[in-house]
Design an enzyme around this catalytic site. Sequence first.
Site, PDB file in Angstrom:
ATOM      1  N   GLU A 250       0.886  -1.181   0.000  1.00 13.96           N
ATOM      2  CA  GLU A 250       0.000   0.000   0.000  1.00 13.96           C
ATOM      3  C   GLU A 250       0.909   1.212   0.000  1.00 13.96           C
ATOM      4  OE1 GLU A 250      -1.467   3.222   1.125  1.00 13.96           O
ATOM      5  OE2 GLU A 250      -1.980   2.295   3.043  1.00 13.96           O
ATOM      6  N   CYS A 284      -2.497   8.924   3.320  1.00 17.72           N
ATOM      7  CA  CYS A 284      -2.214   8.464   1.966  1.00 17.72           C
ATOM      8  C   CYS A 284      -3.394   8.679   1.023  1.00 17.72           C
ATOM      9  CB  CYS A 284      -1.799   7.006   1.983  1.00 17.72           C
ATOM     10  SG  CYS A 284      -2.979   5.906   2.780  1.00 17.72           S
TER      11      CYS A 284
END
Length: 476
Positions: A250, A284
């Site tokens: 990720e 993020c």
Amino acid sequence: MTDYPDLYLMIAGERVPAGPRDTHTVRNPATGEAIGELPLATAADLDRALEAAARGFARWRRSTPHERAAVLNGAARLMRERSEQIARIAVLEQGKTQAEARIEVAMNVGLFEFYAGEVFRLYGRALVRPEGFRSTVTHEPVGPVAAFAPWNFPIGNPGRKLGAPIAAGCSVIMKAAEETPASALAVLQCLYDAGLPGEVAQAVFGVPDIVSRHLLASPVIRKLSFTGSTVVGRHLARLAAEDFKRTTMELGGHGPVLVFADCDLERVLDTVVTHKYRNAGQVCVSPTRFIVEAPIFDAFRAGFTERAAALRVGPGLDPQSQVGPLANARRVEAIDALIARALADGAHLLTGGERLGNRGNFYLPTVLADTPLTSPIMNEEPFGPVALLNAYDDEAAMIAEANRLPYGLAAYAWTQDAARQKRLASAIETGMLGINTTMIGGADSPFGGVKWSGHGHEDGPEGVQACLVTKAVHEG
């Protein structure tokens, strides 16, 4: 007195203090003051952890769904009971507001409870075969997992890294961020106190490259789970590829937000400004590039700037604070450099753009407009409290800008046109898309990206499946 706990490594269920080891100084980002000394693992420590992980996997892979569910449900209950304590630790070492830290604890509780149910749904299947033959497909735990978690969600990221392997029947060695170790240890302690054997989940800290090379060089580790930057992700993927270890990555993002003229503008502004500056923009999936249809750009720019300038910046433990400090001094320097370059490139500063005070890592919520696409901030994830507002003429140009970068983690779009919503759902290259909402995650929903934002998923059934391998057995 800060109420910050003592720090240690956790190897085979044993707390390992600093002793003769090198240490890392943990600092409160709101004050810059040292609040703890974290022991850094030696090579011998890492070897002990690997040996324990091998034993833990041999034991835990044979555990029943009821045993795994009991641990996960028990840990969720303990996190709920310890919510204020854990949230305060996160604020002290990471800086986010206490309200955000409480939400993070609740997110972990929901994830562990979901995984506790998911352990009963790890189904296989029987294939149709002629009489006398039998073929089955089963899913088995992949093996010991090396899990690396960043500092921006010091409670939630460790929860993700621990929950899925434990649900799948794997053991896990977690290296959480050295900036935020106590939050990760608090989550792990809840699992221990709920009955998880010490060899099944362990926590080590150290110089990141040394730890990652040591763990990933070992044949004991069969999977890498990493959350962090694309640059580091590439490096770790190369190390994992040497032994063909499975990976879940990720990585970075640069969240585009498409705002069309037919949207409910006030609702959009009330929603996206708060979401942009949560955790001081260190998220993020943070909405970053605001791609606004030209007819409403002036109104959007004015409303966004007014709301951003009104946000209260202050220490996370102050209940009046809406935006806490950046997590470390490196982020302040990085944001300063990106903004300075953007202004030199011709961007317009609408509010913010500077550090607040001379104590701690506080930075004013910043809005830039008309930033050239060639400026680094339009191409590199700023990971801070900066919003980038640009006007576009039509839907095609807006979609092209959303897809321009090699990142594809999260994207957002605001429009009341049902046909356009369907087009956007198909056209935007992203792992997660929010249409008329910023809520793009949940315990039951896969979390992950495409392109340079990585591969694989956490959360949802997909999070557990990522820790399993498939086996086909044919009997004649």
